[in-house]
Scaffold this motif. Structure first.
Motif, mmCIF file in Angstrom:
data_model
loop_
_atom_site.group_PDB
_atom_site.id
_atom_site.type_symbol
_atom_site.label_atom_id
_atom_site.label_comp_id
_atom_site.label_asym_id
_atom_site.label_seq_id
_atom_site.Cartn_x
_atom_site.Cartn_y
_atom_site.Cartn_z
ATOM 1 N N HIS A 14 0.859 -1.034 0.076
ATOM 2 C CA HIS A 14 -0.012 0.041 0.025
ATOM 3 C C HIS A 14 0.877 1.114 -0.079
ATOM 4 O O HIS A 14 0.353 2.278 -0.420
ATOM 5 N N VAL A 22 -1.320 -1.015 -5.458
ATOM 6 C CA VAL A 22 -2.788 -0.496 -5.685
ATOM 7 C C VAL A 22 -3.353 0.310 -6.849
ATOM 8 O O VAL A 22 -4.317 0.640 -6.868
ATOM 9 N N ASN A 37 -7.583 0.114 -6.494
ATOM 10 C CA ASN A 37 -8.556 0.063 -5.382
ATOM 11 C C ASN A 37 -9.989 0.820 -5.891
ATOM 12 O O ASN A 37 -9.975 1.491 -6.838
ATOM 13 N N GLN A 73 4.225 13.091 1.858
ATOM 14 C CA GLN A 73 3.910 12.342 0.912
ATOM 15 C C GLN A 73 2.867 13.091 0.183
ATOM 16 O O GLN A 73 2.719 13.065 -0.981
ATOM 17 N N GLU A 80 1.651 8.533 -4.804
ATOM 18 C CA GLU A 80 0.393 8.225 -4.194
ATOM 19 C C GLU A 80 -0.040 6.819 -4.744
ATOM 20 O O GLU A 80 -0.318 6.742 -5.964
ATOM 21 N N PRO A 81 0.345 5.786 -3.766
ATOM 22 C CA PRO A 81 -0.093 4.448 -4.370
ATOM 23 C C PRO A 81 -1.293 4.070 -5.124
ATOM 24 O O PRO A 81 -1.560 3.528 -6.278
ATOM 25 N N CYS A 82 -2.349 4.760 -4.385
ATOM 26 C CA CYS A 82 -3.727 4.608 -5.281
ATOM 27 C C CYS A 82 -4.331 5.988 -4.737
ATOM 28 O O CYS A 82 -4.650 6.795 -5.637
ATOM 29 N N GLY A 83 -4.432 6.325 -3.466
ATOM 30 C CA GLY A 83 -5.468 7.472 -3.133
ATOM 31 C C GLY A 83 -6.764 7.139 -3.404
ATOM 32 O O GLY A 83 -7.304 6.685 -4.140
HETATM 33 C C1 GLC Z 1 -1.973 3.729 1.498
HETATM 34 C C2 GLC Z 1 -1.281 4.547 0.129
HETATM 35 C C3 GLC Z 1 -2.517 5.185 -0.700
HETATM 36 C C4 GLC Z 1 -3.766 4.066 -0.823
HETATM 37 C C5 GLC Z 1 -3.876 3.476 0.401
HETATM 38 C C6 GLC Z 1 -4.786 2.013 0.219
HETATM 39 O O1 GLC Z 1 -2.387 4.567 2.454
HETATM 40 O O2 GLC Z 1 -0.667 5.856 0.717
HETATM 41 O O3 GLC Z 1 -2.315 5.878 -1.820
HETATM 42 O O4 GLC Z 1 -4.827 4.435 -1.436
HETATM 43 O O5 GLC Z 1 -2.693 2.930 0.962
HETATM 44 O O6 GLC Z 1 -4.206 1.227 -0.500
#
Ligand code: GLC
Length: 487
Positions: free
Chosen positions: A168, A218, A252, A309, A388-391
């Motif tokens: 994540h 993600v 996600n 971040q 940002e992995p997903c956000g």
């Molecule tokens: C972490 C990341 C975010 C992602 C989340 C759920 O908090 O920073 O970008 O959406 O994990 O995967």
């Protein structure tokens, strides 16, 4: 699909609604639910933090079993509690490790989460549930993949279990001293670069990456980014040279039952894309309640963990000797901020709240209900993340008709499309370069649309509201992935 439903055990240090500091909790709170709806026997296991006790179920009635866990020479008792109101969930209780005010940040975190990982593996001996897949999340669960492969898989009970390890956030890797080897009962052979050594220390993240059967992250863009020096946090070469074959990026979703402006009980007035004008009533009532100037101007919303971040350094820059935030506030806008985190950024917002008293609402706390109000109240949603992995914020914002202004990275890049006035397509505004100047320019662009081209602004809102980022699609992709490794 197998005749017997595929069994998947989610392992996570955070699960919404029980324990949450960030998006990880939302994901593990939502995905297993969807998998269950699609026929998977999904269950969850998490620590039983003292903050949960008595809040979600009658503690005593939910006791299941207890056993000992060996951590080197230490023996620690574990109590298992079970609740199945939402998804069958096992809570592992230990007063020694989990009766503390915070979830993380202790000197013995390596021991606490080694205990958790071992506790989960031992749990399988005590319940009538042998998973086909154990789905691990983030560094807290990395050692489980290693222990399963090198210590437990010789036992027929565990021999067929596969692991998925989801990243994540690459930035938090769980790096500890060599004492971690003792509690995990691992020899010093493991201190090598192709195992879990990382610059002379032990890396829990590496244990997950190397010893899992499949790595996911993600969003598709983040899956590529982590293989680069810029985003890989020191593990880029391992990922791009050795582990590339097993990495997949799966976007996600958000929980549409919770994040729905039509039914959300936290809003002043509910609305849909057909009754978007009611969104304005939320703004007016919010301004009244919080003593802001009662005016229909563009409201900029920020709901975020307040850490570097999330790009708050861009706000501290200057453009031609004028502070970016001052330039923004020179426009006819209001700013509403919610979140907690690092002091330097919190102070920045405190200062803004003081300076622009009637036009800023700054809430340096974590409040789910207020968060949902802010999505409904704001016209634009600012998320200038460095990575940002997903956000999830931008997804919720779009759902609530708040137009995201984002930096083009990771999941933000995958989910927000820059608006095109000619084709009337797009859901927000994006900038690529990490600079306060570009962030400002995009806010200015949104401001122009808001004031000068309101029909286009509405189009952007509608485009976002109609976008589907539900968990249903993601769940299907995960099911495929599970089937691919168990058969
Ligand atoms: C972490 C990341 C975010 C992602 C989340 C759920 O908090 O920073 O970008 O959406 O994990 O995967």
């Amino acid at each position: 699909m197998k005749d017997i439903p595929l069994k998947c055990l989610f392992v996570s240090s955070e699960v919404a609604p029980y324990a949450k500091t960030g998006g990880l909790a939302d994901v593990v709170g939502a995905l297993p639910k969807k998998l269950k709806e699609q026929g998977i026997d999904a269950r969850i296991v998490m620590p039983y933090y003292s903050s949960i006790e008595g809040k979600f179920f009658e503690h005593d009635e939910h006791f299941l079993t207890s056993y000992d866990v060996h951590l080197g020479w230490r023996i620690q008792g574990i109590g298992v509690y079970f609740d199945e109101q939402i998804v069958p969930t096992y809570f592992l209780k230990s007063d020694t490790y989990f009766s503390r005010p915070e979830f993380y940040g202790y000197e013995d975190d390596y021991e606490r989460f080694a205990f958790f990982c071992k506790g989960v593996l031992e749990l399988i001996k005590h319940i009538d549930f042998v998973p086909d897949v154990i789905h691990c999340n983030d560094w807290q669960t990395g050692p489980l993949c290693l222990l399963l492969k090198d210590q437990y898989s010789y036992d027929p009970l565990y021999a067929d279990i596969k692991t998925v390890y989801t990243i994540h956030n690459m930035k938090y890797q769980g790096i500890f001293g060599k004492e971690a080897l003792d509690v995990l009962e691992l020899s010093s052979d493991y201190m090598s670069p192709d195992k879990i050594e990382y610059h002379g220390a032990v890396s829990y993240m590496k244990a997950g990456l190397i010893y899992s059967d499949k790595i996911t992250t993600v969003s598709p863009t983040y899956a590529e980014e982590i293989k680069t020096f810029e985003y890989g946090c020191g593990l880029d070469r391992l990922l791009s040279e050795k582990l590339e074959y097993k990495i997949e990026g799966i976007l996600n979703g958000i929980d549409y039952d919770i994040y729905n402006p039509k039914t959300d009980p936290n809003l002043y007035v509910n609305y849909t894309y057909r009754s978007l004008h009611k969104k304005k009533q939320n703004k007016a009532l919010f301004q009244k309640e919080h003593g802001l100037l009662e005016k229909d101007c563009m409201v900029i919303g920020i709901v975020s963990r307040i850490t570097d971040q999330k790009g708050f350094d861009l706000m501290k820059e200057t453009i031609e000797h004028v502070w970016v935030m001052d330039k923004i506030m020179q426009m006819d806008v209001q700013l509403v901020v919610l979140g907690t985190g690092e002091k330097e950024y919190e102070d920045m917002f405190r200062h803004l709240a003081y300076k622009y008293r009637e036009r800023t609402g700054v809430f340096l706390t974590f409040n789910e209900s207020l968060a949902q109000k802010i999505y409904a109240v704001s016209d634009v949603f600012l998320m200038p993340s460095l990575f940002e992995p997903c956000g999830l914020g931008q997804l919720i914002a779009m759902r609530y008709g708040s137009v995201p202004i984002v930096r083009k990275t990771g999941g933000l890049k995958d989910t927000v499309i820059h608006y095109n006035m000619q084709t009337k397509t797009g859901t927000g505004f994006e900038f690529e370069e990490c600079s306060g100047y570009w962030m400002y320019r995009k806010i200015e662009e949104a401001y122009w649309y808001y004031n000068e081209r309101p029909e286009h602004f509405k189009q952007i809102q509608l485009n976002g509201m109609k976008k589907g980022f539900s968990w249903n699609d993601a769940a299907k992709v995960y099911i495929n992935l599970y089937q691919g490794i168990v058969e």
